[in-house]
Design a protein around this motif. Structure first.
Motif, short mmCIF file in Angstrom:
data_model
loop_
_atom_site.label_atom_id
_atom_site.label_comp_id
_atom_site.label_asym_id
_atom_site.label_seq_id
_atom_site.Cartn_x
_atom_site.Cartn_y
_atom_site.Cartn_z
N UNK A 1 17.95 8.37 -1.50
CA UNK A 1 18.67 9.64 -1.56
C UNK A 1 18.45 10.28 -2.92
N UNK A 2 17.96 11.52 -2.90
CA UNK A 2 17.76 12.30 -4.12
C UNK A 2 18.69 13.51 -4.08
N UNK A 3 19.44 13.71 -5.16
CA UNK A 3 20.37 14.84 -5.22
C UNK A 3 20.04 15.74 -6.40
N UNK A 4 20.10 17.05 -6.18
CA UNK A 4 19.89 18.02 -7.25
C UNK A 4 20.86 19.17 -7.14
N UNK A 5 21.15 19.77 -8.30
CA UNK A 5 22.03 20.92 -8.34
C UNK A 5 23.07 20.81 -9.44
N UNK B 1 15.63 11.24 1.69
CA UNK B 1 16.39 12.46 1.91
C UNK B 1 16.64 13.16 0.58
N UNK B 2 16.37 14.46 0.54
CA UNK B 2 16.65 15.27 -0.64
C UNK B 2 17.74 16.28 -0.28
N UNK B 3 18.75 16.36 -1.13
CA UNK B 3 19.83 17.34 -0.95
C UNK B 3 19.93 18.16 -2.23
N UNK B 4 19.86 19.49 -2.10
CA UNK B 4 19.91 20.38 -3.25
C UNK B 4 21.05 21.38 -3.10
N UNK B 5 21.96 21.38 -4.06
CA UNK B 5 23.01 22.40 -4.14
C UNK B 5 22.39 23.62 -4.80
N UNK B 6 22.16 24.69 -4.05
CA UNK B 6 21.34 25.79 -4.54
C UNK B 6 22.12 26.78 -5.41
N UNK B 7 23.43 26.63 -5.54
CA UNK B 7 24.21 27.57 -6.34
C UNK B 7 24.78 26.97 -7.61
N UNK B 8 24.78 25.65 -7.75
CA UNK B 8 25.47 25.01 -8.86
C UNK B 8 24.95 25.48 -10.21
N UNK B 9 23.64 25.45 -10.40
CA UNK B 9 23.07 25.84 -11.69
C UNK B 9 23.27 27.32 -11.97
N UNK B 10 23.09 28.15 -10.95
CA UNK B 10 23.26 29.60 -11.12
C UNK B 10 24.69 29.91 -11.54
N UNK C 1 0.84 -1.20 0.00
CA UNK C 1 0.00 0.00 0.00
C UNK C 1 0.88 1.25 0.00
N UNK C 2 0.57 2.19 -0.91
CA UNK C 2 1.30 3.44 -0.96
C UNK C 2 0.96 4.27 0.28
N UNK C 3 1.95 4.99 0.77
CA UNK C 3 1.72 5.85 1.92
C UNK C 3 2.49 7.14 1.72
N UNK C 4 2.03 8.21 2.36
CA UNK C 4 2.73 9.49 2.23
C UNK C 4 4.17 9.38 2.73
N UNK C 5 5.05 10.14 2.11
CA UNK C 5 6.45 10.19 2.53
C UNK C 5 6.71 11.51 3.26
N UNK C 6 7.48 11.44 4.33
CA UNK C 6 7.86 12.64 5.09
C UNK C 6 9.36 12.83 4.85
N UNK C 7 9.72 13.92 4.16
CA UNK C 7 11.04 14.03 3.55
C UNK C 7 11.81 15.27 4.00
N UNK C 8 12.91 15.12 4.71
CA UNK C 8 13.79 16.27 4.96
C UNK C 8 14.45 16.72 3.65
N UNK C 9 14.51 18.02 3.46
CA UNK C 9 15.17 18.60 2.29
C UNK C 9 16.30 19.50 2.77
N UNK C 10 17.53 19.15 2.41
CA UNK C 10 18.71 19.90 2.85
C UNK C 10 19.24 20.75 1.71
N UNK C 11 19.60 21.99 2.03
CA UNK C 11 20.19 22.89 1.04
C UNK C 11 21.69 23.01 1.30
N UNK C 12 22.46 22.92 0.22
CA UNK C 12 23.91 23.00 0.33
C UNK C 12 24.42 24.21 -0.44
N UNK C 13 25.32 24.95 0.18
CA UNK C 13 25.99 26.08 -0.47
C UNK C 13 27.45 26.08 -0.02
N UNK C 14 28.38 26.08 -0.98
CA UNK C 14 29.81 26.05 -0.67
C UNK C 14 30.15 24.90 0.28
N UNK C 15 29.58 23.73 0.00
CA UNK C 15 29.81 22.49 0.76
C UNK C 15 29.23 22.52 2.17
#
Length: 259
Positions: free
Chosen positions: A77-81, A47-56, A1-15
């Protein structure tokens, strides 16, 4: 059965691990690897981790940091940036990451989603859409470059196009709710929910675990993502990484899904 996910999202800048308010005023929190270790102990759903400066900045993803986090992670683990090509996506998945998140590159070139999905599978392709509401029309526009540039593209139209291209999950992040901790933006989800057929995750605004519950009660099986909620405690926002236990999550789901 599918259930909602509760997900921390972390932002990374300059490591470093940071937290923003409305995409501005970033506050240094600490070492992202230490945060990953603590979330391991708390057995988070994902867990989601996003590098908020990489694309910019137009730079490559930080593969060394990604590898360290992936080796440490004991949860999905999901990574973006900074991801803008099939090769980069393939390389990150090869480091042990389950999902890659794309924002600016996907909005500017939705065809990229199809290309990456064909390579690594739709289930591993996430698009993060940063949105703001137009005051007069009430329409939500998609913004890129860390919330600095309005593309003028309609959120609903963007969601439909991404689904046609084979996206596996859509994350909707309300810029004006980021770090405010006064509850999720239900209005934006109501505008797109009937038309989104892939897993949908909501980010921006959660200040209490009851905010997560209210989201689940209203929309059912969605991802409830948050940053500040899992990084701060108390009215003075002391840094304290926290997350509900299995028992607390089960009680939350039982309370809100049955109400």
């Amino acid at each position: 059965m599918l259930r909602p996910r509760v997900i921390p999202c972390l932002l990374v800048r300059d490591k470093g691990l940071v937290k923003t308010v409305k995409f501005k005023d970033s506050k240094y929190i600490g070492d992202p690897l230490n945060a990953v270790k603590i979330f391991n102990e708390k057995e988070v759903d994902e867990l989601v981790v996003l590098d908020i400066d990489a694309s910019v900045a137009g730079r490559e993803p930080d593969y060394a940091l990604i590898k360290k986090m992936a080796m440490e992670c004991r949860m999905p683990f999901c990574y973006g940036g900074g991801i803008s090509s099939v090769e980069q996506a393939r390389k990150i998945i090869g480091l042990g990451v389950e999902k890659i998140a794309i924002s600016s590159a996907a909005v500017q070139n939705p065809d990229l989603i199809r290309q990456i999905a064909d390579e690594i599978g739709s289930q591993s392709v996430v698009v993060v859409l940063d949105v703001k509401k137009r005051l007069l029309s009430g329409r939500y526009d998609v913004w890129i470059n860390n919330g600095r540039k309005n593309t003028g593209k309609c959120l609903l139209d963007m969601c439909k196009e991404l689904q046609r291209q084979g996206v596996g999950e859509i994350v909707v992040n309300s810029i004006d709710y980021d770090g405010v901790m006064k509850g999720y933006n239900f209005d934006v989800i109501e505008k797109i929910y009937p038309d989104v057929t892939v897993p949908l995750t909501v980010l921006g605004g959660a200040g209490t675990i009851d905010d997560v519950g209210s989201l689940i009660r209203r929309f059912g099986v969605v991802g409830a993502a948050a940053g500040s909620l899992f990084l701060f405690k108390g009215v003075y926002k002391a840094v304290l990484i926290n997350y509900p236990t299995f028992v607390e999550r089960d009680a939350l789901l039982e309370k809100y899904l049955s109400s």
